[in-house]
Design an enzyme around this catalytic site. Structure first.
Site, PDB file in Angstrom:
ATOM      1  N   ASP A 152     -14.853   1.044  16.969  1.00 52.95           N
ATOM      2  CA  ASP A 152     -15.614   1.940  16.081  1.00 52.95           C
ATOM      3  C   ASP A 152     -15.034   2.038  14.685  1.00 52.95           C
ATOM      4  O   ASP A 152     -15.649   2.646  13.807  1.00 52.95           O
ATOM      5  CB  ASP A 152     -15.682   3.333  16.716  1.00 52.95           C
ATOM      6  N   HIS A 164      -7.560   4.002  22.639  1.00 51.27           N
ATOM      7  CA  HIS A 164      -8.501   3.478  23.639  1.00 51.27           C
ATOM      8  C   HIS A 164      -7.890   3.685  25.015  1.00 51.27           C
ATOM      9  O   HIS A 164      -6.672   3.564  25.170  1.00 51.27           O
ATOM     10  CB  HIS A 164      -8.735   1.975  23.401  1.00 51.27           C
TER      11      HIS A 164
END
Ligand code: SDX
Length: 381
Positions: free
Chosen positions: A318, A264
């Protein structure tokens, strides 16, 4: 501080806005919506995605009356425009639902040509129409591509229950609808991520909110952003069993391939949303049966942490979301449209906040090309 003239690929670390909508602390793994930790919202028994959307867009939790009015306005606008349904019937069934959603979101703008961005009623109307119609357009395309006629919303059902009903033509199990609604809350907003930034750039030219959402949908579709949730399931299915995890990860590292569902730009610890989604997945499996892909996912998370944790690469939102949707019987290519259904709240919140800034996004560049070259006619090339 970063020297303002320094070029940063992907604008990494460059503040491009000032916002009060949400806050992320990537080192602590903290996410707050209008100052409230997302865990507090997700676990509150009375919370709903629509209440969270109201909080994000208008900056405060709605009173009972405000929430009731908001919910009934949205209930009233859920029907899909007949012409948009007819348009969807011309879409190739093999197309990706994110493309169908982007086309439909932009098409909504054809019905609402009036643009009064300084009128709070216009802002509220656009918010209601988009929150109401984005999910029912996703459901409509699903039924149409299956060769069926889309069904109308059921006014007795709440937001998430109605979406699952229109998608599957069955009233869902209440726990499934509740868990789905919490997933929407978890995906609703995340500061200035790529699709929200796209929405803000589009909003800054004072175009209409339907074009703003269409821009953001196109951006979210990419596998490095919202599209990762669909890729994670394909990756887990390819792996097939836990013993294939290490070879797969070693291959990715050798080929410098990004492992879907991990890493991320901001979080350097496990995404707090991933932890909550993991809990929801386990709740769902306990109620309606297990999914063997989950065991592979849990083991994979351990191995990635062992190999990449030192680089601050951990599971993101996700990684587990797809396992929840898959257990709810949702087709994998609808996972990213569902991410979009939730993130419309965040995009609209930043659209509204951006209008107050009223300054078009137009950064500069560092030109690294040549100067003063002659034009050579094609006959001489
Ligand atoms: C979302 O921004 C948001 O907030 C997004 C989101 C939201 O709510 O809106 O949180 C939703 O999009 C979550 C992310 C979903 N995407 C994926 O799961 C795809 C896989 N992830 C990577 O593509 C990547 O981690 C990004 C795109 C998410 C972040 O990329 P960055 O910040 O540009 O990091 P990078 O690509 O520059 O990588 C930095 C280093 C590199 O190693 P070095 O070359 O420096 O040695 O970390 C490595 C990368 O190789 N790395 C990974 C990796 N992610 C980063 N290595 C293996 N697998 C990965 N997933």
């Amino acid at each position: 501080s970063i020297n303002a003239c320094e070029y940063m690929p992907g604008l990494e670390g460059i503040p491009a806005a000032r916002s009060k909508i949400s806050f992320v602390d990537g080192k602590q793994g903290i996410l707050e919506y209008r100052g409230i930790p997302v865990e507090e919202i997700a676990k509150a028994p009375s919370t709903t995605f629509l209440e969270t959307a109201y909080l994000l867009i208008w900056g405060k939790l709605p009173t009972r009356v405000e929430l009731h009015e908001f919910e009934s306005d949205i209930r009233y606008h859920r029907r899909v425009k007949y012409r948009i349904r007819d348009m969807m019937k011309c879409f190739p069934e093999s197309g990706h639902p994110m493309d169908a959603l982007q086309a439909s979101a932009a098409a909504l703008g054809l019905f609402y040509s009036r643009r009064a961005l300084d009128d709070p009623q216009y802002i509220r109307q656009a918010v209601v129409r988009l929150l109401a119609k984005i999910p029912t357009m996703v459901a409509a395309f699903q039924l149409i591509r299956e060769g069926n006629d889309p069904i109308q919303p059921n006014d007795d059902l709440d937001y998430s229950t109605n979406f699952l009903y229109m998608l599957t033509e069955r009233i869902p199990d209440p726990l499934a609808a509740r868990i789905f609604d919490i997933c929407l809350t978890l995906h609703a907003e995340h500061t200035i991520n790529a699709s929200t930034f796209s929405a803000m750039v589009t909003a800054s030219t004072l175009t209409d909110p339907y074009a703003v959402v269409a821009s953001a949908v196109g951006t979210l579709a990419g596998p490095l952003h919202g599209g990762a949730n669909e890729e994670v399931i394909a990756m887990l299915e390819d792996m097939g069993s836990p013993e294939n995890i290490r070879p797969y990860i070693d291959r990715c590292l050798a080929e410098k391939k990004r492992i879907m569902g991990f890493g991320h730009r901001v979080y350097k610890v496990k995404d707090p949303r991933a932890s909550i989604l993991q809990g929801l997945a386990e709740q769902l499996f306990n109620k309606i049966g297990h999914d063997r892909l989950y065991d592979i996912a849990v083991e994979m998370e351990h191995v990635v942490e062992e190999k990449l944790g030192h680089k601050g690469i951990y599971a993101n939102v996700d990684f587990y979301s797809g396992l929840v949707y898959r257990r709810l019987g949702i087709p994998t290519d609808l996972f990213t449209p569902i991410f979009a259904i939730a993130r419309v709240a965040g995009w609209l919140a930043h659209w509204k906040e951006q209008l107050a800034v009223n300054r078009i996004f137009r950064p500069t560049q560092q030109y690294i090309g040549q100067h003063g070259l002659p034009y050579v006619p094609v006959t001489e090339r």
